[in-house]
Every structure is written in C-alpha cells, then in structure tokens.
Design an enzyme around this catalytic site. Structure first.
Site, mmCIF file in Angstrom:
data_model
loop_
_atom_site.group_PDB
_atom_site.id
_atom_site.type_symbol
_atom_site.label_atom_id
_atom_site.label_comp_id
_atom_site.label_asym_id
_atom_site.label_seq_id
_atom_site.Cartn_x
_atom_site.Cartn_y
_atom_site.Cartn_z
ATOM 1 N N CYS A 199 -32.638 37.086 10.007
ATOM 2 C CA CYS A 199 -31.446 36.237 10.123
ATOM 3 C C CYS A 199 -31.322 35.325 8.903
ATOM 4 O O CYS A 199 -30.217 35.031 8.454
ATOM 5 C CB CYS A 199 -31.522 35.403 11.407
ATOM 6 S SG CYS A 199 -31.891 36.378 12.875
HETATM 7 C C1 BEZ Z 1 -35.645 38.624 12.592
HETATM 8 O O1 BEZ Z 1 -34.419 38.635 12.411
HETATM 9 O O2 BEZ Z 1 -36.403 38.459 11.664
HETATM 10 C C2 BEZ Z 1 -36.183 38.782 13.980
HETATM 11 C C3 BEZ Z 1 -35.358 39.226 14.985
HETATM 12 C C4 BEZ Z 1 -35.852 39.381 16.268
HETATM 13 C C5 BEZ Z 1 -37.176 39.074 16.527
HETATM 14 C C6 BEZ Z 1 -38.003 38.627 15.522
HETATM 15 C C7 BEZ Z 1 -37.496 38.462 14.239
#
Ligand code: BEZ
Length: 188
Positions: free
Chosen positions: A78
């Site tokens: 993200c």
């Molecule tokens: C991430 O976007 O890095 C992420 C998404 C879901 C769980 C853990 C990390």
C-alpha cells in the site's frame, strides 16, 4: 418433572427473546458484494480525528469521485505502490473530471492522517478511516487478515458518480496489486 420442563422452556424462551432483541440492534451488513449500479451506503468515515465525520453519501453526492481501499496503512504494498500511484495520478484524474480521490482503510483516523502526511497526500488524496469497518462491511468487500489484526478491506478501486458505483475493480486475490492501481482506472 413437569415443573422442570416448564422452567427449561421459560429459560430457552427468555434466551431467544434476548437474542432477538440483540439482533435488531446489530448493524446491517450486506450479504453480497456491491456491484456496478449500486448506490453507496450512507456510512460515516473519519478524517484526521474521530471528531471529524465524513458521510460517504454527502461526500459523493452530485460528483465524480475515485475511491480506493487498502488492506492497511503503512503496509509495504500500500505504501510503495498503491497510495503513491494515486498521488502521482491525482492531477491527471482531476483533469478528467474527478472531484475527489479518497483512500479508505480499516484503521483509525490518526494512523490514516500520519500515513497521508508521509506521502504528501494533501490536496491530492483524502485519507479516510473506517475504524470499525462499517463501510467495508456494508459493501461486503472485507477480508480476514490475521497478520494485520483481523478484519480489513480487500484492495479495490471504484469510480463513483453521484453516489452510485460506475466502475469497480476488486483485486482477485483480495490484496494483490493489479486491477485496482491508479493507472488502470477508467474515469469515463
Ligand atoms: C501489503 O500491502 O503490503 C500487505 C497487504 C496485506 C497484508 C500484508 C501486507
């Protein structure tokens, strides 16, 4: 014997009554994911602090809005890809008629504000918190992510026109970085 049976029936009936009364006070959650053409629920999100409510219907009424949701603030995917893509594409999307770009996560509003500050989102992407997950539950776009604490949003993007979903891109595996990215969104 008869007295015992009557007493058991009374206890069961009192329990059932209590359960029913609890059920009617429970928040309504959608039973199927939202789809193109659906109107958004009038749920409150929070910007910067719990005192600052932003109602989703008020936010999107009479306007074109791009909303994307992430599994968690500060998570690698993200932070490195999803949010920066919308920050970089904000001016282009706004030139195409988008009034607001909104990032939503099941996090608290202080966390969303701190994450936004780290990515210079001011004037480009609004960072809205769904702390209880009520918005994501109403859309039925949630997922269980124990490493992030449990209930979170799937990763998705949507184009909203006057509070109605015009385009919806939900990541097939819930958290991947493909169809919901900023460069994939079609505003028109
Ligand atoms: C991430 O976007 O890095 C992420 C998404 C879901 C769980 C853990 C990390």
């Amino acid at each position: 014997m008869l007295r015992t049976s009557v007493s058991i029936i009374r206890s069961v009936s009192a329990f059932a009554k209590q359960a029913t009364s609890r059920a009617v006070h429970t928040t309504f959650y959608a039973m199927a994911p939202v789809k193109v053409g659906d109107k958004l629920p009038a749920v409150d999100l929070f910007e910067d602090s719990p005192a600052n409510k932003v109602n989703v219907c008020d936010l999107t009424s009479g306007k074109k809005v791009v909303l994307f949701a992430v599994p968690g603030a500060f998570t690698p995917g993200c932070s490195k890809t999803h949010l920066p893509g919308y920050v970089q594409n904000a001016d282009k999307l706004k030139a195409e008629g988008v009034s607001e770009i909104v990032c939503v996560s099941v996090n608290d509003p202080y966390v969303m504000a701190a994450w936004g500050a780290q990515h210079n989102t001011k004037g480009k992407v609004r960072m809205l918190a769904d702390p209880s997950g009520n918005f994501i539950k109403a859309l039925d776009l949630g997922t269980n992510l124990p490493p992030l604490g449990g209930f979170r949003s799937k990763r998705f993007s949507m184009v909203i026109n006057d509070s109605t979903i015009q385009e919806l891109n939900v990541e097939p595996d819930g958290t991947g970085l493909s169809c919901s990215l900023a460069d994939k969104i079609k505003v028109k």
